[in-house]
Motif scaffolding. Structure first.
Motif, PDB file in Angstrom:
ATOM      1  N   GLU A   1       0.830  -1.207   0.000  1.00 28.62           N
ATOM      2  CA  GLU A   1       0.000   0.000   0.000  1.00 28.62           C
ATOM      3  C   GLU A   1       0.864   1.257   0.000  1.00 28.62           C
ATOM      4  OE1 GLU A   1      -3.362   0.197  -0.222  1.00 28.62           O
ATOM      5  OE2 GLU A   1      -3.195  -1.964  -0.564  1.00 28.62           O
ATOM      6  N   PRO A   2       0.685   2.160  -0.979  1.00 27.84           N
ATOM      7  CA  PRO A   2       1.463   3.404  -0.970  1.00 27.84           C
ATOM      8  C   PRO A   2       1.015   4.327   0.163  1.00 27.84           C
ATOM      9  CG  PRO A   2      -0.131   3.433  -2.771  1.00 27.84           C
ATOM     10  CD  PRO A   2      -0.218   2.071  -2.143  1.00 27.84           C
ATOM     11  N   ALA A   3       1.970   5.092   0.703  1.00 23.72           N
ATOM     12  CA  ALA A   3       1.640   6.065   1.753  1.00 23.72           C
ATOM     13  C   ALA A   3       2.012   7.477   1.334  1.00 23.72           C
ATOM     14  CB  ALA A   3       2.373   5.710   3.045  1.00 23.72           C
ATOM     15  N   GLY A   4       2.448   7.629   0.088  1.00 25.21           N
ATOM     16  CA  GLY A   4       2.827   8.964  -0.367  1.00 25.21           C
ATOM     17  C   GLY A   4       2.917   9.014  -1.874  1.00 25.21           C
ATOM     18  N   GLY A   5       2.835  10.216  -2.401  1.00 29.15           N
ATOM     19  CA  GLY A   5       2.966  10.401  -3.838  1.00 29.15           C
ATOM     20  C   GLY A   5       3.475  11.797  -4.141  1.00 29.15           C
ATOM     21  N   PHE A   6       4.116  11.933  -5.289  1.00 29.28           N
ATOM     22  CA  PHE A   6       4.665  13.221  -5.713  1.00 29.28           C
ATOM     23  C   PHE A   6       4.496  13.329  -7.218  1.00 29.28           C
ATOM     24  CE2 PHE A   6       7.882  15.949  -7.495  1.00 29.28           C
ATOM     25  CZ  PHE A   6       8.045  16.980  -6.585  1.00 29.28           C
ATOM     26  N   THR A   7       3.895  14.427  -7.675  1.00 28.87           N
ATOM     27  CA  THR A   7       3.796  14.676  -9.112  1.00 28.87           C
ATOM     28  C   THR A   7       4.223  16.114  -9.395  1.00 28.87           C
ATOM     29  OG1 THR A   7       1.491  15.345  -8.946  1.00 28.87           O
ATOM     30  CG2 THR A   7       1.903  13.039  -9.491  1.00 28.87           C
ATOM     31  N   SER A   8       4.664  16.324 -10.621  1.00 29.36           N
ATOM     32  CA  SER A   8       5.124  17.650 -11.036  1.00 29.36           C
ATOM     33  C   SER A   8       4.744  17.869 -12.489  1.00 29.36           C
ATOM     34  CB  SER A   8       6.649  17.734 -10.888  1.00 29.36           C
ATOM     35  OG  SER A   8       7.275  16.957 -11.914  1.00 29.36           O
ATOM     36  N   GLY A   9       5.172  18.989 -13.029  1.00 28.10           N
ATOM     37  CA  GLY A   9       4.927  19.274 -14.433  1.00 28.10           C
ATOM     38  C   GLY A   9       5.912  18.595 -15.364  1.00 28.10           C
ATOM     39  N   ASN A  10       6.815  17.746 -14.819  1.00 28.37           N
ATOM     40  CA  ASN A  10       7.823  17.068 -15.626  1.00 28.37           C
ATOM     41  C   ASN A  10       7.534  15.566 -15.621  1.00 28.37           C
ATOM     42  OD1 ASN A  10      10.299  15.594 -16.256  1.00 28.37           O
ATOM     43  ND2 ASN A  10      11.352  17.568 -16.173  1.00 28.37           N
ATOM     44  N   ALA A  11       7.188  15.026 -16.780  1.00 28.49           N
ATOM     45  CA  ALA A  11       6.781  13.613 -16.872  1.00 28.49           C
ATOM     46  C   ALA A  11       7.912  12.664 -16.483  1.00 28.49           C
ATOM     47  CB  ALA A  11       6.299  13.301 -18.290  1.00 28.49           C
ATOM     48  N   LEU A  12       9.165  13.026 -16.782  1.00 29.82           N
ATOM     49  CA  LEU A  12      10.294  12.151 -16.430  1.00 29.82           C
ATOM     50  C   LEU A  12      10.462  12.065 -14.918  1.00 29.82           C
ATOM     51  CD1 LEU A  12      13.023  13.158 -19.069  1.00 29.82           C
ATOM     52  CD2 LEU A  12      11.525  11.154 -19.109  1.00 29.82           C
ATOM     53  N   VAL A  13      10.289  13.196 -14.241  1.00 30.49           N
ATOM     54  CA  VAL A  13      10.389  13.202 -12.779  1.00 30.49           C
ATOM     55  C   VAL A  13       9.274  12.348 -12.174  1.00 30.49           C
ATOM     56  CG1 VAL A  13      10.180  14.658 -10.705  1.00 30.49           C
ATOM     57  CG2 VAL A  13      11.572  15.426 -12.662  1.00 30.49           C
ATOM     58  N   ASN A  14       8.066  12.472 -12.715  1.00 28.39           N
ATOM     59  CA  ASN A  14       6.942  11.676 -12.210  1.00 28.39           C
ATOM     60  C   ASN A  14       7.213  10.180 -12.378  1.00 28.39           C
ATOM     61  OD1 ASN A  14       5.856  14.188 -11.815  1.00 28.39           O
ATOM     62  ND2 ASN A  14       4.399  14.054 -13.514  1.00 28.39           N
ATOM     63  N   ARG A  15       7.820   9.827 -13.509  1.00 31.26           N
ATOM     64  CA  ARG A  15       8.151   8.418 -13.745  1.00 31.26           C
ATOM     65  C   ARG A  15       9.264   7.954 -12.803  1.00 31.26           C
ATOM     66  NH1 ARG A  15       5.806   3.816 -15.534  1.00 31.26           N
ATOM     67  NH2 ARG A  15       7.100   2.750 -14.006  1.00 31.26           N
ATOM     68  N   LEU A  16      10.219   8.837 -12.492  1.00 31.04           N
ATOM     69  CA  LEU A  16      11.296   8.504 -11.552  1.00 31.04           C
ATOM     70  C   LEU A  16      10.712   8.124 -10.185  1.00 31.04           C
ATOM     71  CD1 LEU A  16      14.462   8.554 -10.993  1.00 31.04           C
ATOM     72  CD2 LEU A  16      14.071  10.848 -10.083  1.00 31.04           C
ATOM     73  N   VAL A  17       9.708   8.872  -9.746  1.00 29.78           N
ATOM     74  CA  VAL A  17       9.060   8.559  -8.464  1.00 29.78           C
ATOM     75  C   VAL A  17       8.352   7.208  -8.559  1.00 29.78           C
ATOM     76  CG1 VAL A  17       7.342   9.307  -6.761  1.00 29.78           C
ATOM     77  CG2 VAL A  17       8.804  11.012  -7.876  1.00 29.78           C
ATOM     78  N   GLU A  18       7.640   6.987  -9.669  1.00 29.80           N
ATOM     79  CA  GLU A  18       6.975   5.689  -9.872  1.00 29.80           C
ATOM     80  C   GLU A  18       7.994   4.550  -9.865  1.00 29.80           C
ATOM     81  OE1 GLU A  18       3.647   4.502 -10.476  1.00 29.80           O
ATOM     82  OE2 GLU A  18       3.332   6.386  -9.414  1.00 29.80           O
ATOM     83  N   ASN A  19       9.130   4.777 -10.532  1.00 30.84           N
ATOM     84  CA  ASN A  19      10.172   3.745 -10.592  1.00 30.84           C
ATOM     85  C   ASN A  19      10.690   3.412  -9.196  1.00 30.84           C
ATOM     86  OD1 ASN A  19       9.832   3.973 -13.324  1.00 30.84           O
ATOM     87  ND2 ASN A  19      11.896   4.707 -13.780  1.00 30.84           N
ATOM     88  N   THR A  20      10.825   4.439  -8.363  1.00 27.60           N
ATOM     89  CA  THR A  20      11.299   4.228  -6.993  1.00 27.60           C
ATOM     90  C   THR A  20      10.289   3.396  -6.215  1.00 27.60           C
ATOM     91  OG1 THR A  20      12.424   6.365  -7.073  1.00 27.60           O
ATOM     92  CG2 THR A  20      12.125   5.387  -4.906  1.00 27.60           C
ATOM     93  N   ILE A  21       9.007   3.719  -6.392  1.00 23.86           N
ATOM     94  CA  ILE A  21       7.944   2.964  -5.706  1.00 23.86           C
ATOM     95  C   ILE A  21       7.990   1.490  -6.125  1.00 23.86           C
ATOM     96  CG2 ILE A  21       5.427   2.646  -5.587  1.00 23.86           C
ATOM     97  CD1 ILE A  21       5.247   5.782  -5.746  1.00 23.86           C
ATOM     98  N   TRP A  22       8.179   1.242  -7.420  1.00 24.83           N
ATOM     99  CA  TRP A  22       8.215  -0.149  -7.892  1.00 24.83           C
ATOM    100  C   TRP A  22       9.472  -0.874  -7.414  1.00 24.83           C
ATOM    101  CZ3 TRP A  22       4.441  -3.126  -8.998  1.00 24.83           C
ATOM    102  CH2 TRP A  22       3.255  -2.591  -9.502  1.00 24.83           C
TER     103      TRP A  22
END
Length: 467
Positions: free
Chosen positions: A10-31
């Motif tokens: 279960e995720p307990a946090g999320g971060f999004t921005s106007g930069n799609a690569l940064v958003n994917r970096l966060v997703e990659n870390t979660i995975w």
């Protein structure tokens, strides 16, 4: 179909921005966290290793707690680490540690600075994030034995680790620190400097932990020892003109982040730090222990322009290079794949190692501007200190805690920032304006020195200084 399994599903946090690569970096870390947090925090879930490396867990622990509820998972891991601790206080390189049962065949799989420090760092992370005092008490004896072991390596504050794997006190140093062009390599930190830095970090932290637990004799002893290490570090690794001995990004990042630069050298050292990053064309020059410190140190020093360039550049070595190559998890090496798609050849190459995903801690604490307060742990109080990077606008972050959900976000209009923060009941915020918050107003009222934010939604307006 494949079904992912994880101890932290279960995720307990999320971060999004106007930069799609940064958003994917966060997703990659979660995975990468999900895949590696199965019973123990492994370095990678796919090759014939899959070990609970203490160094990886140490640098990633705070990010782990931002992204998922990792309290019981990491407490269980700390019990494994304590069970594997050697008689002389050395902490295993990984845990559970089968080598401990076969010392004749596998000597020296314990005692590396940066790795063994997990026994001090991870309990403190659990205390600040979850208000878990019990874990500090449970691990205290192991912490003392660890810092005593590190002191014993060279019988003093300066740690001179042996260079050969297996020898007592061997350190991995700043593992996988990139050198750039091998014909004219960039400077890297030496083992003695890296080991002494971490010797200070854990000793200083242990003094704070002892104070938290009311262990005043231990607090005093560790304060004195930390001070001795601080003076020795300065004498050994800082020139009279304020340059650090190895003139590399890791040395400056860790020394600044942990206040090891004397006041009279700060300005000069900061200029050297800036120049080292410019000379590297804003490419990362840090390995496993330096990387989590790099952007927080730049933010701490107000060098937001450098933090932005280092974080967002898309070449090797850099966080976004791997995302631009289609990565869906975090790589072990900055150069795990060449720009033409060829695979880095050595056996030691993984495309699912969470360590460099530790940058997500900086995204929550600096870019989104929310941190747990050590003086009121478990998010009873949130330190509110946004350091916006305008090119990431709009930014939105959330984090689920026992009291409810914290939400923080901002957008930029030129150099004007509108920051909106929502705090649940049982959670207050504390905002102290810094140099990057010009003419701040909270809910329409000017903020002069400090503002305490009650539970609920608040709007903070300020201007960024002209660069």
């Amino acid at each position: 179909a494949s079904i992912p399994i994880s101890s932290v599903a279960e995720p307990a946090g999320g971060f999004t921005s106007g930069n799609a690569l940064v958003n994917r970096l966060v997703e990659n870390t979660i995975w990468s966290q999900r895949a590696n947090f199965v019973e123990v925090p492994t370095d990678c879930p796919q090759r014939d290793e899959r070990l609970g490396w203490t160094g990886d867990a140490q640098v990633f622990a705070a990010t782990a707690c931002w992204l998922s509820d990792s309290q019981s998972f990491l407490r269980k891991y700390l019990r494994d680490v304590m069970a594997d601790q050697r008689e002389d206080g050395a902490v295993s390189h990984f845990s559970p540690d089968p080598t401990r049962l076969h010392p004749a065949n596998f000597p020296g799989y314990a005692g590396s600075t940066g790795w063994g420090d997990a026994i001090v760092v991870i309990p403190w992370v659990l205390y600040t994030h979850y208000g878990d005092r019990a874990v500090l008490s449970e691990c205290l004896d192991s912490m003392v034995r660890w810092v005593d072991f590190v002191w014993s390596i060279s019988d003093g504050p300066l740690v001179r680790p042996p260079s050969r794997w297996g020898d007592r006190g061997f350190t991995f140093g700043d593992w996988l620190q990139p050198v750039g062009d091998n014909r004219k390599p960039r400077p890297t930190i030496a083992d003695d400097c890296a080991a002494t830095l971490y010797h200070f970090i854990s000793t200083d932290l242990l003094a704070r932990i002892a104070a938290t637990l009311g262990e005043h004799a231990l607090e005093e002893k560790m304060k004195q020892r930390a001070n001795e290490i601080r003076l020795t570090f300065s004498n050994e690794f800082i020139t009279p003109a304020g340059r650090l001995a190895h003139n590399d990004q890791t040395s400056y990042a860790l020394a600044f982040l942990h206040d090891l630069i004397p006041a009279e050298h700060r300005q000069a050292a900061q200029q050297h730090f800036r120049q080292v990053i410019i000379d590297a064309d804003y490419k990362i020059g840090t390995g496993f222990i330096g990387t989590p410190a790099l952007l927080p140190a730049l933010t701490k020093l107000g060098m937001d322009d450098l933090a932005e360039k280092v974080f967002l550049q898309e070449d090797v070595p850099g966080w976004l290079y791997q995302v631009s190559k289609g990565a869906t998890t975090i790589w072990e090496r900055w150069d795990s794949m060449a720009p033409d798609g060829t695979i880095y050849e050595p056996d030691m190459n993984s495309y699912n190692h969470y360590a460099y995903g530790a940058v997500c801690q900086w995204l929550f604490e600096s870019v989104a501007g929310i941190s747990p307060s050590p003086s009121a742990p478990g998010f009873a109080e949130v330190i509110v200190d946004p350091a916006p990077i305008p090119s990431l606008s709009p930014v939105s972050a959330h984090h689920d805690i026992s009291q409810g959900r914290i939400e923080a976000g901002w957008q930029c209009d030129g150099n004007k920032v509108t920051y909106v923060l929502t705090l649940p009941e049982g959670c207050i915020g504390r905002f102290r304006p810094g140099k990057r918050h010009q003419n701040p107003s909270l809910n329409g009222e000017p903020v002069v020195e400090e503002a305490v934010l009650a539970p609920g939604t608040h709007r903070l307006d300020f201007s960024l200084p002209n660069s």
